[in-house]
Scaffold this motif. Structure first.
Motif, PDB file in Angstrom:
ATOM      1  N   LEU A   2       0.837  -1.187   0.000  1.00 27.06           N
ATOM      2  CA  LEU A   2       0.000   0.000   0.000  1.00 27.06           C
ATOM      3  C   LEU A   2       0.880   1.249   0.000  1.00 27.06           C
ATOM      4  N   THR A   3       0.479   2.246  -0.775  1.00 23.32           N
ATOM      5  CA  THR A   3       1.219   3.504  -0.802  1.00 23.32           C
ATOM      6  C   THR A   3       0.832   4.366   0.401  1.00 23.32           C
ATOM      7  N   THR A   4       1.671   5.313   0.714  1.00 22.51           N
ATOM      8  CA  THR A   4       1.400   6.207   1.838  1.00 22.51           C
ATOM      9  C   THR A   4       0.105   6.970   1.627  1.00 22.51           C
ATOM     10  N   SER A   5      -0.131   7.461   0.421  1.00 18.84           N
ATOM     11  CA  SER A   5      -1.356   8.226   0.172  1.00 18.84           C
ATOM     12  C   SER A   5      -2.591   7.341   0.309  1.00 18.84           C
ATOM     13  N   HIS A   6      -2.489   6.084  -0.128  1.00 19.62           N
ATOM     14  CA  HIS A   6      -3.621   5.158   0.013  1.00 19.62           C
ATOM     15  C   HIS A   6      -3.886   4.864   1.488  1.00 19.62           C
ATOM     16  N   ILE A   7      -2.828   4.613   2.233  1.00 20.77           N
ATOM     17  CA  ILE A   7      -2.973   4.319   3.664  1.00 20.77           C
ATOM     18  C   ILE A   7      -3.656   5.479   4.377  1.00 20.77           C
ATOM     19  N   LEU A   8      -3.176   6.688   4.136  1.00 24.42           N
ATOM     20  CA  LEU A   8      -3.711   7.850   4.843  1.00 24.42           C
ATOM     21  C   LEU A   8      -5.125   8.201   4.400  1.00 24.42           C
ATOM     22  N   SER A   9      -5.441   8.032   3.132  1.00 24.66           N
ATOM     23  CA  SER A   9      -6.788   8.381   2.676  1.00 24.66           C
ATOM     24  C   SER A   9      -7.828   7.353   3.109  1.00 24.66           C
ATOM     25  N   CYS A  10      -7.412   6.105   3.358  1.00 24.70           N
ATOM     26  CA  CYS A  10      -8.353   5.057   3.754  1.00 24.70           C
ATOM     27  C   CYS A  10      -8.359   4.787   5.259  1.00 24.70           C
ATOM     28  N   SER A  11      -7.466   5.406   5.995  1.00 24.07           N
ATOM     29  CA  SER A  11      -7.413   5.223   7.446  1.00 24.07           C
ATOM     30  C   SER A  11      -8.475   6.086   8.118  1.00 24.07           C
ATOM     31  N   PRO A  12      -8.823   5.759   9.367  1.00 27.02           N
ATOM     32  CA  PRO A  12      -9.825   6.565  10.075  1.00 27.02           C
ATOM     33  C   PRO A  12      -9.408   8.029  10.139  1.00 27.02           C
ATOM     34  N   PRO A  13     -10.307   8.928   9.781  1.00 29.57           N
ATOM     35  CA  PRO A  13      -9.964  10.349   9.725  1.00 29.57           C
ATOM     36  C   PRO A  13      -9.409  10.906  11.030  1.00 29.57           C
ATOM     37  N   HIS A  14      -9.906  10.460  12.176  1.00 30.21           N
ATOM     38  CA  HIS A  14      -9.420  11.029  13.439  1.00 30.21           C
ATOM     39  C   HIS A  14      -7.947  10.682  13.683  1.00 30.21           C
ATOM     40  N   LEU A  15      -7.491   9.530  13.193  1.00 27.49           N
ATOM     41  CA  LEU A  15      -6.079   9.166  13.343  1.00 27.49           C
ATOM     42  C   LEU A  15      -5.196   9.986  12.414  1.00 27.49           C
ATOM     43  N   VAL A  16      -5.673  10.220  11.200  1.00 30.11           N
ATOM     44  CA  VAL A  16      -4.925  11.026  10.235  1.00 30.11           C
ATOM     45  C   VAL A  16      -4.863  12.475  10.705  1.00 30.11           C
ATOM     46  N   CYS A  17      -5.961  12.983  11.231  1.00 31.21           N
ATOM     47  CA  CYS A  17      -5.984  14.358  11.745  1.00 31.21           C
ATOM     48  C   CYS A  17      -5.039  14.507  12.939  1.00 31.21           C
ATOM     49  N   ALA A  18      -4.936  13.477  13.769  1.00 32.67           N
ATOM     50  CA  ALA A  18      -4.016  13.533  14.912  1.00 32.67           C
ATOM     51  C   ALA A  18      -2.567  13.617  14.439  1.00 32.67           C
ATOM     52  N   LEU A  19      -2.217  12.871  13.386  1.00 31.80           N
ATOM     53  CA  LEU A  19      -0.863  12.954  12.823  1.00 31.80           C
ATOM     54  C   LEU A  19      -0.595  14.354  12.273  1.00 31.80           C
ATOM     55  N   ALA A  20      -1.577  14.918  11.576  1.00 31.13           N
ATOM     56  CA  ALA A  20      -1.416  16.266  11.015  1.00 31.13           C
ATOM     57  C   ALA A  20      -1.255  17.296  12.124  1.00 31.13           C
ATOM     58  N   GLU A  21      -1.976  17.126  13.224  1.00 29.64           N
ATOM     59  CA  GLU A  21      -1.838  18.047  14.357  1.00 29.64           C
ATOM     60  C   GLU A  21      -0.430  17.991  14.933  1.00 29.64           C
ATOM     61  N   GLN A  22       0.168  16.805  14.968  1.00 27.69           N
ATOM     62  CA  GLN A  22       1.547  16.675  15.451  1.00 27.69           C
ATOM     63  C   GLN A  22       2.502  17.457  14.563  1.00 27.69           C
ATOM     64  N   VAL A  23       2.275  17.393  13.262  1.00 27.45           N
ATOM     65  CA  VAL A  23       3.121  18.140  12.325  1.00 27.45           C
ATOM     66  C   VAL A  23       2.921  19.635  12.519  1.00 27.45           C
ATOM     67  N   LEU A  24       1.670  20.073  12.589  1.00 22.74           N
ATOM     68  CA  LEU A  24       1.380  21.503  12.701  1.00 22.74           C
ATOM     69  C   LEU A  24       1.896  22.098  14.005  1.00 22.74           C
ATOM     70  N   ALA A  25       2.033  21.282  15.033  1.00 20.62           N
ATOM     71  CA  ALA A  25       2.542  21.779  16.323  1.00 20.62           C
ATOM     72  C   ALA A  25       3.992  22.244  16.211  1.00 20.62           C
ATOM     73  N   ARG A  26       4.696  21.817  15.182  1.00 24.19           N
ATOM     74  CA  ARG A  26       6.104  22.190  14.988  1.00 24.19           C
ATOM     75  C   ARG A  26       6.278  23.509  14.243  1.00 24.19           C
ATOM     76  N   TYR A  27       5.181  24.076  13.749  1.00 22.36           N
ATOM     77  CA  TYR A  27       5.256  25.273  12.909  1.00 22.36           C
ATOM     78  C   TYR A  27       4.415  26.394  13.497  1.00 22.36           C
ATOM     79  N   ASP A  28       4.747  27.615  13.078  1.00 21.28           N
ATOM     80  CA  ASP A  28       3.910  28.762  13.403  1.00 21.28           C
ATOM     81  C   ASP A  28       2.619  28.669  12.599  1.00 21.28           C
ATOM     82  N   ARG A  29       1.615  29.403  13.055  1.00 23.37           N
ATOM     83  CA  ARG A  29       0.322  29.392  12.384  1.00 23.37           C
ATOM     84  C   ARG A  29       0.408  29.900  10.947  1.00 23.37           C
ATOM     85  N   ASP A  30       1.318  30.840  10.691  1.00 23.37           N
ATOM     86  CA  ASP A  30       1.421  31.415   9.349  1.00 23.37           C
ATOM     87  C   ASP A  30       2.250  30.547   8.400  1.00 23.37           C
ATOM     88  N   ALA A  31       2.683  29.372   8.837  1.00 22.75           N
ATOM     89  CA  ALA A  31       3.446  28.470   7.968  1.00 22.75           C
ATOM     90  C   ALA A  31       2.549  27.762   6.957  1.00 22.75           C
TER      91      ALA A  31
END
Length: 139
Positions: A2-31
């Motif tokens: 499975l490709t990364t995009s397939h895994i993320l698009s077919c995984s439960p949205p709340h888990l994918v959103c949690a990963l994205a929140e971890q990434v966004l925590a490393r950046y300023d809001r204007d990033a």
């Protein structure tokens, strides 16, 4: 595999959103700069006819797509249906994983875990469907 995009698009949205929140925590809001979306659009569903193997449009499906830049890196996310949060999370993760030098390498083991869970779910569904298989030669 499975490709990364397939895994993320077919995984439960709340888990994918949690990963994205971890990434966004490393950046300023204007990033984050939204290029377009999240928006719902119709796209053609391309299919392959089984005998002649010709490609045809089977119809239209509703998708939600987001295009953005995270710290100057382009990211794109698209999911089937109406889910702007999931599409945006996909775009954030896409941008993070495209960054030079792989500063978000810590995401890869988590994505691999999601991929294993998704593969296991596919196997369970395949086994359930296989149990109803009809052997026409026995008729």
């Amino acid at each position: 595999m499975l490709t990364t995009s397939h895994i993320l698009s077919c995984s439960p949205p709340h888990l994918v959103c949690a990963l994205a929140e971890q990434v966004l925590a490393r950046y300023d809001r204007d990033a984050v700069t939204f290029i377009s979306g999240p928006r719902c659009v119709l796209v053609q569903l391309r299919m392959i006819e089984g005998v002649a193997e010709t490609v045809f449009n089977g119809g239209e499906i509703l998708v939600t797509e987001t295009r953005l830049e995270l710290a100057g890196q382009f990211g794109f996310g698209m999911v089937i249906g109406r889910d702007p949060d999931h599409a945006t999370a996909l775009a954030v993760l896409d941008a993070a994983l495209r960054m030079p030098g792989d500063p978000h390498a810590d995401l890869r083991p988590r994505i691999a875990e999601l991929g294993q869970a998704l593969s296991a779910a596919y196997e369970r569904r395949f086994a359930a469907a296989a149990a109803t298989r009809v052997e026409f030669e026995t008729f």
